[in-house]
Design a protein around this motif. Sequence first.
Motif, PDB file in Angstrom:
ATOM      1  N   LEU A 271       0.941  -1.148  -0.071  1.00  0.00           N
ATOM      2  CA  LEU A 271       0.166   0.039   0.129  1.00  0.00           C
ATOM      3  C   LEU A 271       0.958   1.279  -0.070  1.00  0.00           C
ATOM      4  N   ALA A 272       1.740   1.259   0.684  1.00  0.00           N
ATOM      5  CA  ALA A 272       2.898   2.406   0.803  1.00  0.00           C
ATOM      6  C   ALA A 272       3.623   2.615  -0.390  1.00  0.00           C
ATOM      7  N   GLU A 273       3.748   1.407  -1.152  1.00  0.00           N
ATOM      8  CA  GLU A 273       4.457   1.653  -2.382  1.00  0.00           C
ATOM      9  C   GLU A 273       3.397   2.325  -3.530  1.00  0.00           C
ATOM     10  N   TRP A 274       2.547   1.962  -3.330  1.00  0.00           N
ATOM     11  CA  TRP A 274       1.356   2.464  -4.239  1.00  0.00           C
ATOM     12  C   TRP A 274       1.165   4.029  -3.976  1.00  0.00           C
ATOM     13  N   LYS A 275       1.095   4.406  -2.889  1.00  0.00           N
ATOM     14  CA  LYS A 275       0.902   5.743  -2.605  1.00  0.00           C
ATOM     15  C   LYS A 275       2.015   6.578  -2.839  1.00  0.00           C
ATOM     16  N   LEU A 276       3.145   6.185  -2.579  1.00  0.00           N
ATOM     17  CA  LEU A 276       4.369   6.762  -3.021  1.00  0.00           C
ATOM     18  C   LEU A 276       4.319   6.956  -4.688  1.00  0.00           C
ATOM     19  N   GLN A 277       4.048   6.019  -5.409  1.00  0.00           N
ATOM     20  CA  GLN A 277       3.866   6.263  -6.768  1.00  0.00           C
ATOM     21  C   GLN A 277       2.709   7.103  -7.324  1.00  0.00           C
ATOM     22  N   ALA A 278       1.686   7.259  -6.405  1.00  0.00           N
ATOM     23  CA  ALA A 278       0.726   8.207  -6.647  1.00  0.00           C
ATOM     24  C   ALA A 278       0.870   9.594  -6.077  1.00  0.00           C
ATOM     25  N   GLY A 279       2.189   9.667  -5.764  1.00  0.00           N
ATOM     26  CA  GLY A 279       2.543  11.180  -5.185  1.00  0.00           C
ATOM     27  C   GLY A 279       2.394  11.628  -3.822  1.00  0.00           C
ATOM     28  N   ARG A 280       1.860  10.494  -2.988  1.00  0.00           N
ATOM     29  CA  ARG A 280       1.370  10.957  -1.880  1.00  0.00           C
ATOM     30  C   ARG A 280       2.439  10.180  -0.634  1.00  0.00           C
TER      31      ARG A 280
END
Length: 337
Positions: A271-280
């Motif tokens: 989930l954290a990886e996805w959020k980083l890729q989404a700019g969060r």
Amino acid sequence: MDPSRRGVLTAGLYSVALGIPGWPDLVGRFEMLRTDPRMRIGMAEVRSVMAMTERISDLDDQFGGRMARPMAASFLVNTIAPYLQADASEEVRKAMLSAAADHCYLTGYMAMDERHDSLAQSYYMKALGLAGHAGDHLTYCTTLRGMSVQAVDLGHGSTAMRFADAASAASPQAGPRMRAFLAGQQAHSAAQTGDKAGALYHLGIAEVAMEQAESKAKAFGSYDPSSLAYHEAKVRWELGDKTGAITAMETSDRLRYSVYVRNRVRMTGMLAEWKLQAGRLEEACADWHRALDDYPTIQSGRADDRFRSMMAMVKPYQGNRHARELYDRARPMAKTA
């Protein structure tokens, strides 16, 4: 020495083109082991194998496959194998074969968690053979689904779809929870191959089946709403819906039972990886901190993958206070990976 390699299994390289033994070809055709007339077993021994498998499964959920699998492999070699050779009634023999199949499936799943993928595949094939001879449709289908999970995890979408479809085809009389269990995996596999229509179709089947299952009874320890939300998240991510994927993964995290510590570490890291890729970035750092709360207690190759990914992804952001604090906290834990 790894007990799982002491003549019980021979593991080569992971095979993408592995054939699927059909249910009709397995039933009644498993090579019978030589019977030891000095030992006779009954249902008490069957129950002891089932109880041991359940306890080891609990340890796997809490601490990861690297911690629990050696115990499972040793039990398979030293206890289950002699039981399979013991004299027994036909009822007891079938029940023991079924219990052994379930134990082999679990041991294979833990080998996969360690990233010993060829060994896991060998355990899965042994589980299929045992389940077929026992007439155990549930373990046969569950094992095929596990093989699909392994394939999709390794990026072999077409192979994963083949295993998932085979599992579904072999379980025409499955109850709603099992249908959801299988259809969710079909959806994830289809999404990885780029089949959007197929992925959404199977996800819809899984959602309807889960509603039916939840309306009848809760089933702790099996496919549940958290698992379905995870499959929805993976489908959405594969199909390019990053916002929807993150929302579904957050739902999965919220619904997950607290005993599944290993999965919490893995899924929170994802989930954290996805959020980083989404700019969060700041939200990603907060989720990674939650993963690190449990990470030191987990012995899992797949959890280690998430740790290494976190370190690589957050390193370029050291100018940000939140990223720097996370990186500094994680560095002393790197030896566990």
